[in-house]
Design a protein around this motif. Sequence first.
Motif, mmCIF file in Angstrom:
data_model
loop_
_atom_site.group_PDB
_atom_site.id
_atom_site.type_symbol
_atom_site.label_atom_id
_atom_site.label_comp_id
_atom_site.label_asym_id
_atom_site.label_seq_id
_atom_site.Cartn_x
_atom_site.Cartn_y
_atom_site.Cartn_z
ATOM 1 N N VAL A 1 2.905 8.401 -14.153
ATOM 2 C CA VAL A 1 3.517 10.079 -13.794
ATOM 3 C C VAL A 1 4.143 10.683 -14.984
ATOM 4 O O VAL A 1 4.045 11.714 -15.133
ATOM 5 C CB VAL A 1 3.855 10.031 -12.507
ATOM 6 N N ARG A 2 5.254 9.934 -15.318
ATOM 7 C CA ARG A 2 6.230 10.563 -16.102
ATOM 8 C C ARG A 2 5.274 10.765 -17.415
ATOM 9 O O ARG A 2 5.595 11.769 -18.303
ATOM 10 C CB ARG A 2 7.321 9.468 -16.669
ATOM 11 N N ALA A 3 4.394 9.976 -17.736
ATOM 12 C CA ALA A 3 3.408 9.978 -19.006
ATOM 13 C C ALA A 3 2.286 11.177 -19.105
ATOM 14 O O ALA A 3 1.465 11.337 -19.870
ATOM 15 C CB ALA A 3 2.739 8.833 -19.550
ATOM 16 N N GLY A 4 2.503 11.746 -17.756
ATOM 17 C CA GLY A 4 1.429 12.800 -17.636
ATOM 18 C C GLY A 4 0.537 12.756 -16.569
ATOM 19 O O GLY A 4 -0.369 13.401 -16.460
ATOM 20 N N LEU A 5 0.165 11.566 -15.809
ATOM 21 C CA LEU A 5 -0.835 11.366 -14.924
ATOM 22 C C LEU A 5 -0.769 12.266 -13.815
ATOM 23 O O LEU A 5 0.307 12.190 -13.211
ATOM 24 C CB LEU A 5 -0.757 9.642 -14.399
ATOM 25 N N PRO A 6 -1.888 13.059 -13.784
ATOM 26 C CA PRO A 6 -1.725 14.185 -12.800
ATOM 27 C C PRO A 6 -2.092 14.008 -11.283
ATOM 28 O O PRO A 6 -2.732 14.550 -10.359
ATOM 29 C CB PRO A 6 -2.502 15.303 -13.242
ATOM 30 N N LEU A 7 -1.862 12.774 -10.673
ATOM 31 C CA LEU A 7 -2.298 12.398 -9.485
ATOM 32 C C LEU A 7 -1.369 12.665 -8.418
ATOM 33 O O LEU A 7 -0.294 12.516 -8.679
ATOM 34 C CB LEU A 7 -2.863 10.766 -9.512
ATOM 35 N N ASP A 8 -1.474 12.819 -7.151
ATOM 36 C CA ASP A 8 -0.934 12.802 -6.055
ATOM 37 C C ASP A 8 -1.582 12.274 -4.867
ATOM 38 O O ASP A 8 -2.837 11.926 -5.014
ATOM 39 C CB ASP A 8 -0.321 14.189 -5.948
ATOM 40 N N GLY A 9 -0.983 12.027 -3.666
ATOM 41 C CA GLY A 9 -1.770 11.702 -2.353
ATOM 42 C C GLY A 9 -2.200 10.346 -2.523
ATOM 43 O O GLY A 9 -1.802 9.484 -3.138
ATOM 44 N N GLU A 10 -3.651 10.468 -1.820
ATOM 45 C CA GLU A 10 -4.082 9.012 -1.742
ATOM 46 C C GLU A 10 -4.469 8.365 -3.179
ATOM 47 O O GLU A 10 -4.556 6.992 -3.519
ATOM 48 C CB GLU A 10 -5.343 8.979 -0.877
ATOM 49 N N ALA B 1 -3.140 4.062 -7.312
ATOM 50 C CA ALA B 1 -2.622 3.719 -8.609
ATOM 51 C C ALA B 1 -1.340 2.704 -8.459
ATOM 52 O O ALA B 1 -1.233 1.913 -9.376
ATOM 53 C CB ALA B 1 -2.448 5.091 -9.428
ATOM 54 N N ALA B 2 -0.836 2.677 -7.300
ATOM 55 C CA ALA B 2 -0.016 1.578 -7.292
ATOM 56 C C ALA B 2 -0.401 0.565 -6.266
ATOM 57 O O ALA B 2 0.571 -0.320 -5.830
ATOM 58 C CB ALA B 2 1.422 2.374 -6.530
ATOM 59 N N ALA B 3 -1.590 0.397 -6.003
ATOM 60 C CA ALA B 3 -1.986 -0.454 -5.052
ATOM 61 C C ALA B 3 -2.281 -1.868 -5.338
ATOM 62 O O ALA B 3 -2.810 -2.190 -6.642
ATOM 63 C CB ALA B 3 -3.235 0.202 -4.356
ATOM 64 N N SER B 4 -2.247 -2.676 -4.300
ATOM 65 C CA SER B 4 -2.911 -4.042 -4.555
ATOM 66 C C SER B 4 -4.039 -4.138 -3.369
ATOM 67 O O SER B 4 -3.512 -4.299 -2.345
ATOM 68 C CB SER B 4 -1.969 -5.187 -4.104
ATOM 69 N N HIS B 5 -5.175 -3.540 -3.623
ATOM 70 C CA HIS B 5 -5.763 -2.989 -2.468
ATOM 71 C C HIS B 5 -6.986 -4.199 -2.034
ATOM 72 O O HIS B 5 -6.956 -5.168 -2.564
ATOM 73 C CB HIS B 5 -6.793 -1.653 -2.976
ATOM 74 N N SER B 6 -7.362 -3.996 -0.868
ATOM 75 C CA SER B 6 -8.191 -4.801 -0.123
ATOM 76 C C SER B 6 -9.478 -4.899 -0.415
ATOM 77 O O SER B 6 -10.348 -5.889 -0.347
ATOM 78 C CB SER B 6 -8.214 -4.706 1.400
ATOM 79 N N GLY B 7 -10.106 -3.916 -1.490
ATOM 80 C CA GLY B 7 -11.419 -4.027 -1.860
ATOM 81 C C GLY B 7 -12.528 -3.151 -0.853
ATOM 82 O O GLY B 7 -13.541 -3.435 -0.865
ATOM 83 N N MET C 1 2.801 6.703 -1.508
ATOM 84 C CA MET C 1 2.452 5.381 -0.870
ATOM 85 C C MET C 1 2.784 5.269 0.504
ATOM 86 O O MET C 1 2.007 4.692 1.164
ATOM 87 C CB MET C 1 3.274 4.284 -1.626
ATOM 88 N N ARG C 2 3.884 6.164 0.850
ATOM 89 C CA ARG C 2 4.289 6.059 2.398
ATOM 90 C C ARG C 2 3.245 6.814 3.154
ATOM 91 O O ARG C 2 2.675 6.555 4.214
ATOM 92 C CB ARG C 2 5.720 6.640 2.646
ATOM 93 N N GLU C 3 2.779 8.053 2.612
ATOM 94 C CA GLU C 3 1.780 8.713 3.413
ATOM 95 C C GLU C 3 0.337 8.216 3.305
ATOM 96 O O GLU C 3 -0.618 8.583 4.344
ATOM 97 C CB GLU C 3 1.828 10.353 2.809
#
Length: 338
Positions: free
Chosen positions: A72-81, A86-92, A231-233
């Motif tokens: 995000v500091r480098a410009g990644l324009p993501l928010d929300g889900e 982007a910070a996930a260890s997701h379940s697939g 991440m919390r939301e």
Amino acid sequence: MYDSSPAGAPVVREPLHTPVAHLVRGGIVEGVHHGSVVVLEADGRVRFRLGDIEAAFYPRSALKPVQAVAMVRAGLPLDGELLSLAAASHSGEERHLAGTRRILELAGLGENDLRNVPDMPFDPAVRDIWVREGRAPSRLAQNCSGKHAAMLWTARLNGWSLDDYLDPAHPLQQAVAETVEELTGQRVARVTVDGCGAPLFAVSLHGLARAVARITSAASGTPEARVADAMREHAEMASGSGRDVAALMRAVPGLLAKDGFEGVQVAALPDGRAIAVKIADGANRARIPVAAAALARAGIDPAALTQFAGEPLLGGGEPVGCVRPVDALDPVHPAARV
């Protein structure tokens, strides 16, 4: 308060872990899980410690919130889900795959641009469906695909090369390393390769707790706060349906929590109180009960944590024991070390 300049790297040594949980069957300690635990006050001081919180170790996926902050500091324009992903260890699950595809589409890229390792979904139920349907391992299904898609988009936005975005010398990974050192407050001790193929930075358990505390206590609108809010939301996007780490965030208002392979758990509150746990043998069954006890040590009402006491140990199909944190983790036990 926290110092803004990183200290030296933690010492690389065999960690001096200590018992943190007992496997109790029929009233007898059948097994012992060793590990280390640190609990931080809101001002950054150590409130409680067990084991070795200063030796260098690999946080595994518990470092993903820090990596997301760097992007995000480098410009990644993501928010929300999608930022949560982007910070996930997701379940697939399908929503995780769809979200990763969306990040790649926004970057003008595709699944073939990913350099993570193809894998089956992390969630056993989802994986079983894939097996029954004859589906092959996929880079999208691998639990770090959201992070890798976000890394690719960050690289593209900055005009950095894409094929080698996982090289520790790549500008993206250099930016991540700088953020790791800033937020942990210490130099990186070693760099290796994580299971997904991304660089993995060795810090201390103490440093990891500092990093997540800085993320959750950052001012609104900062990259740190954006990651924490996302991440919390969207806790299930950062993990998955039925995952204990998502349930933990739902149970404790304002809590940010992230797990990592090999028995790592980190969590922090908006006021900067934080905990970090490492189970020495990597046992997942001890991770959450010990983390819940550490959160109680941090001042969380134990009544909000009862569901995280751990699954019962069965004998003949009936409960005969449990995994129980050691007495020293009890916030009212006289043997607790501070």
